[in-house]
Design an enzyme around this catalytic site. Structure first.
Site, PDB file in Angstrom:
ATOM      1  N   ASP A  41       0.811  -1.208   0.000  1.00 47.50           N
ATOM      2  CA  ASP A  41       0.000   0.000   0.000  1.00 47.50           C
ATOM      3  C   ASP A  41       0.846   1.260   0.000  1.00 47.50           C
ATOM      4  OD1 ASP A  41      -2.432  -1.130   0.044  1.00 47.50           O
ATOM      5  OD2 ASP A  41      -2.851  -0.777   2.167  1.00 47.50           O
ATOM      6  N   LYS A  63      -3.783   3.102  -2.701  1.00 44.17           N
ATOM      7  CA  LYS A  63      -4.695   4.196  -3.052  1.00 44.17           C
ATOM      8  C   LYS A  63      -4.175   5.395  -2.289  1.00 44.17           C
ATOM      9  CE  LYS A  63      -8.522   1.003  -2.262  1.00 44.17           C
ATOM     10  NZ  LYS A  63      -7.854   0.169  -1.241  1.00 44.17           N
ATOM     11  N   MET A 176      -8.207   8.817   9.022  1.00 48.51           N
ATOM     12  CA  MET A 176      -8.625   9.418   7.741  1.00 48.51           C
ATOM     13  C   MET A 176      -9.583  10.591   7.961  1.00 48.51           C
ATOM     14  SD  MET A 176      -9.171   5.934   5.516  1.00 48.51           S
ATOM     15  CE  MET A 176      -9.914   4.971   6.816  1.00 48.51           C
TER      16      MET A 176
END
Ligand code: SAH
Length: 315
Positions: A41, A63, A176
């Site tokens: 990742d 991502k 996040m």
């Protein structure tokens, strides 16, 4: 039959921890060392991949927070495809793979295809961040429970986060949540009405760690002045982050970004000595080993993108 041929195919879903190479578990390190293929990742520290064999294939499936460059379905399909041709497949994720890591989706796919797998836990961002603040996520008489939540939802639906933890004297760790911080802080003000202490830790445990503290009503303006690309940040809300030490907020010391050139095993030893004292490290062993093409390309790109303050050549 060679010893290697007896090894059964297995997919390891591995937590890489918060970024500091010293916070990788022993099990994670061994999985990386054994891997034929590593799917990694965005948040994984590049140096951790360099603990692998020079002939291991590296595939970036990350991502970035605001662009969905690799769809989960593609990652699932790749995991299955690689498990069919390689023996040890490592899916390397930031922090703990079971906390906002979509591990269940990958496990379901592997189960469906009857591919043996194992989850290897890692140090999650909330634990890493609190260790840096010199506090506990829970504290006797102050906070008896902790909630891990996220400010980011599937398809960007503007779901409300559950704030009952704060209403009941708990600690809230928001993953996040930087982009939606204004809405989140406003929701706390409106629903709970207490101006709790807040700390945001960017790049926890890495050489570029940065801590910002304030309260529900002041934190948004305090992070508004920061540069746009700060790296991952975790928000901790609750009394456990009250009155942080000045040394935590404004640490001294200049951290270096060190490039160690040399044979991989030897370079890893030297790199760890720097990593242990908080510096960022990368290895350049392109002239020493016969690297898998994905490794040679990736290392070249990283070296191009990073700015090093020190180069060490081992010969
Ligand atoms: N599985 C990961 C979380 C993935 S979600 C874990 O257990 O830590 C990605 C979010 O994690 C980021 O947006 C940020 O909120 C947090 N994060 C990950 N690494 C971090 C770090 N080193 N410092 C601060 N926050 C981090």
């Amino acid at each position: 039959m060679s010893a290697l041929a007896e090894v059964q195919t297995k997919v390891y879903l591995v937590g890489a921890g918060p970024g500091n190479p010293c916070l990788l578990t022993k099990k994670a390190e061994r999985c990386i060392q054994k891997a034929d293929v590593i799917l990694y990742d965005q948040l994984v520290n590049p140096f951790l991949l360099q603990l692998s064999r020079p002939d291991a294939e590296w595939i970036h499936v990350g991502k970035t927070p605001y662009t969905r460059t690799t769809k989960q379905e593609r990652i699932n399909a790749l995991l299955v495809e690689k498990a069919q041709s390689a023996q040890v497949v490592v899916r390397l994720k930031g922090g703990d793979p079971a906390i906002f890591g979509r591990v269940t989706e990958e496990v379901d796919t592997l189960r469906e295809h009857r591919i043996p797998f194992e989850i290897v836990p890692g140090v999650t961002a909330a634990s890493a961040a609190m260790s840096q603040l010199g506090r506990g996520l829970t504290e006797r008489g102050v906070s008896t429970h902790i909630t891990f939540t996220t400010g980011h939802f599937k398809n960007n639906e503007e779901n409300d986060i559950d704030l009952t933890t704060l209403a009941n004297d708990g600690t809230l760790a928001i993953y996040m949540g930087i982009k939606r911080l204004p809405e989140l802080m406003q929701a706390i003000q409106q629903q709970i009405g207490i101006d709790f202490p807040v700390a945001i830790i960017f790049n926890a445990t890495r050489s570029d760690q940065h801590v910002v503290s304030g309260t529900v009503s002041t934190i948004v303006e305090r992070i508004a002045v920061l540069p746009e690309r700060m790296g991952p940040g975790i928000t901790i809300v609750g009394h456990v982050v009250r009155d942080l030490d000045e040394a935590v907020l404004h640490p001294g010391g200049d951290f270096e970004t060190v490039l160690v050139k040399g044979e991989r095993h030897q370079a890893i030893e030297v790199a760890y000595e720097w990593a242990e004292t908080g510096h960022a490290v990368l290895i350049d062993d392109r002239g020493w080993s016969d690297l898998h093409p994905t490794q040679a390309e990736t290392i070249a790109r990283w070296i191009d993108e990073m700015t090093f303050t020190r180069e060490i050549s081992l010969t």
